[in-house]
Design a protein around this motif. Structure first.
Motif, PDB file in Angstrom:
ATOM      1  N   LEU A  49       1.379   5.237  -5.317  1.00 26.07           N
ATOM      2  CA  LEU A  49       1.009   6.484  -5.982  1.00 26.07           C
ATOM      3  C   LEU A  49      -0.389   6.939  -5.572  1.00 26.07           C
ATOM      4  CD1 LEU A  49       2.447   5.738  -9.536  1.00 26.07           C
ATOM      5  CD2 LEU A  49       3.429   7.225  -7.764  1.00 26.07           C
ATOM      6  N   ASP A  50      -1.272   5.973  -5.308  1.00 24.43           N
ATOM      7  CA  ASP A  50      -2.637   6.307  -4.892  1.00 24.43           C
ATOM      8  C   ASP A  50      -2.707   6.752  -3.428  1.00 24.43           C
ATOM      9  OD1 ASP A  50      -3.541   5.635  -7.418  1.00 24.43           O
ATOM     10  OD2 ASP A  50      -4.198   3.614  -6.835  1.00 24.43           O
ATOM     11  N   HIS A  51      -1.751   6.318  -2.613  1.00 22.09           N
ATOM     12  CA  HIS A  51      -1.854   6.538  -1.169  1.00 22.09           C
ATOM     13  C   HIS A  51      -0.740   7.416  -0.580  1.00 22.09           C
ATOM     14  CE1 HIS A  51      -5.164   3.747  -0.352  1.00 22.09           C
ATOM     15  NE2 HIS A  51      -4.642   2.972  -1.292  1.00 22.09           N
ATOM     16  N   ARG A  52       0.128   7.974  -1.413  1.00 19.99           N
ATOM     17  CA  ARG A  52       1.280   8.680  -0.855  1.00 19.99           C
ATOM     18  C   ARG A  52       0.926   9.975  -0.137  1.00 19.99           C
ATOM     19  NH1 ARG A  52       4.718  11.562  -5.678  1.00 19.99           N
ATOM     20  NH2 ARG A  52       3.044  11.902  -7.183  1.00 19.99           N
ATOM     21  N   THR A  80       0.809  -1.220   0.000  1.00 25.51           N
ATOM     22  CA  THR A  80       0.000   0.000   0.000  1.00 25.51           C
ATOM     23  C   THR A  80       0.840   1.266   0.000  1.00 25.51           C
ATOM     24  OG1 THR A  80      -1.720  -1.167   1.234  1.00 25.51           O
ATOM     25  CG2 THR A  80      -1.845   1.238   1.201  1.00 25.51           C
ATOM     26  N   ASP A 115      -1.773  10.083   1.905  1.00 22.86           N
ATOM     27  CA  ASP A 115      -2.556   9.697   3.082  1.00 22.86           C
ATOM     28  C   ASP A 115      -1.825  10.114   4.357  1.00 22.86           C
ATOM     29  OD1 ASP A 115      -4.147   8.459   1.235  1.00 22.86           O
ATOM     30  OD2 ASP A 115      -3.814   6.416   1.977  1.00 22.86           O
ATOM     31  N   GLN A 131       1.373   1.102  -8.016  1.00 18.00           N
ATOM     32  CA  GLN A 131       0.284   2.057  -8.146  1.00 18.00           C
ATOM     33  C   GLN A 131      -0.366   2.354  -6.800  1.00 18.00           C
ATOM     34  OE1 GLN A 131      -0.441   3.697 -11.029  1.00 18.00           O
ATOM     35  NE2 GLN A 131      -1.735   4.959  -9.692  1.00 18.00           N
ATOM     36  N   GLU A 132      -0.370   1.368  -5.897  1.00 10.89           N
ATOM     37  CA  GLU A 132      -0.940   1.606  -4.575  1.00 10.89           C
ATOM     38  C   GLU A 132      -0.210   2.740  -3.871  1.00 10.89           C
ATOM     39  OE1 GLU A 132      -3.556  -0.168  -2.520  1.00 10.89           O
ATOM     40  OE2 GLU A 132      -4.119  -0.170  -4.632  1.00 10.89           O
TER      41      GLU A 132
END
Length: 371
Positions: A151-154, A143, A156, A148-149
């Motif tokens: 890139l999607d969560h950086r 994550t 958070d 890609q996880e």
């Protein structure tokens, strides 16, 4: 506890060093760039003065060159700052390194064989606690560290408690005190202990006790600010194992994900000043400095041993160094120095690959070179 540099002492360090004195180090810096590291910034200091260099690019898109005074994420070198403050507090009688973690964080470290009552603050700092490294948790890594996880969560916000909870879902690999094994969980808990013992945020204590007294103008705790203060370059990572040639710009990220263990931002000059003050006795009394330099063997790296926030290494040429490295997505950095810190080298890569070039760079600076 901390005292600032005097004007004359700082002036001595700022005397420029002839480039010819560091030809081997310059070649090693250029070799790292030739091997694929986008850019390198470095600073060496010794009795002759200061030598700075930079090579490669700060920005792969624009081609802007890497600057000698760039600021960067220092990763695990944050741990030395935390350890220094905890040792200052020990000198003041506000805590003991042999206190249990449970004394400051009651009931937090428990479950699956984990027991904060059996782990001391010292064991957090020298990484002998036996606590699982939350970075090694497959779901967390997927994550927040790769693909890609990431890139999607950086961006958070992730709390310290959330990261510790990830670690405590696993049984400890060994009992407290059995051996050294680097676990980022230890560093997060050490910063949490600091806050509880001080009654103030860890960032405040680091700033008041270290950053401000030493006038580290390029050093900061970013909180949740996602960018880097200027001047700085871009940070790069290879996030996709199946696409080894793909390089992503990961400069912007939420530092809460590395709060307490890898979130500080600094420069090569500030880090050299910090470690010189530390090893020179300007930040810690003799007793606490001796505790910091009391090491345990690192079985994963023969010749290396780990103290409290610093490491000891004997190079192949026989030179004995103290050091700490720092890894973060987009960055690798290292500060190495003799025990009296009268010879130092700190450098930063703006990518988290190229580790195979680090030891040759250190050897170039600290080992005698053949013509």
């Amino acid at each position: 506890m901390a005292t600032a540099f005097t004007g004359p002492a700082r002036a001595a360090w700022e005397k420029p060093r002839p480039v010819a004195a560091h030809q081997a180090t310059q070649r090693a810096v250029e070799a790292a760039v030739a091997a694929g590291v986008p850019g390198v910034a470095a600073e060496a200091r010794d009795a002759a003065g200061v030598w700075k260099t930079a090579a490669g690019v700060a920005d792969r898109t624009t081609g802007a060159p890497r600057a000698k005074n760039d600021r960067f994420r220092i990763g695990g070198m944050t741990n030395t700052f935390v350890a220094t403050v905890l040792l200052q507090m020990e000198a003041e009688g506000r805590l003991s390194l042999d206190d249990s973690v449970d004394r400051y964080l009651p009931g937090l470290v428990t479950g699956n064989g984990n027991d904060g009552r059996a782990i001391t603050v010292r064991q957090l700092l020298n990484h002998t606690s036996g606590l699982f490294d939350y970075f090694a948790d497959p779901q967390y890594a997927a994550t927040y560290l790769t693909g890609q996880e990431y890139l999607d969560h950086r961006f958070d916000t992730v709390t310290a408690e959330q990261r510790v909870k990830v670690a405590l879902a696993h049984e400890p690999p060994f009992r407290p005190g059995a051996r050294h094994w680097y676990s980022n969980t230890n560093d997060v808990l050490a910063a949490m202990v600091l806050e509880k013992a001080a009654g103030k945020p860890y960032a405040y204590e680091v700033r008041k006790r270290v950053i401000e007294p030493l006038e580290l103008k390029s050093t900061s705790n970013p909180g949740t600010a996602v960018g880097l203060p200027q001047p700085s370059g871009r940070g790069y990572s290879r996030l996709f194992a199946a696409q080894p040639d793909r390089i992503d710009d990961v400069t912007e990220a939420n530092p809460s994900q590395s709060w307490g263990n890898a979130d500080l931002i600094s420069s090569t000059a500030d880090l050299n000043r910090f470690y010189e003050a530390l090893m020179g006795g300007r930040l810690l009394p003799p007793k606490q400095l001796a505790e910091m330099k009391t090491t345990v063997d690192n079985p994963d790296w023969p010749g290396s041993s780990y103290g409290l926030g610093i490491e000891r290494l004997t190079l192949g040429c026989g030179t004995v160094l103290w050091y700490h490295d720092g890894g973060a997505l987009g960055w690798i950095s290292l500060a190495a120095f003799t025990e009296d810190a009268r010879h130092q080298l700190t450098f930063s890569y703006n990518a988290n690959w190229g580790a195979e070039t680090i030891l040759p760079l250190v050897n170039a600076e600290f080992c005698p070179q053949t013509p």
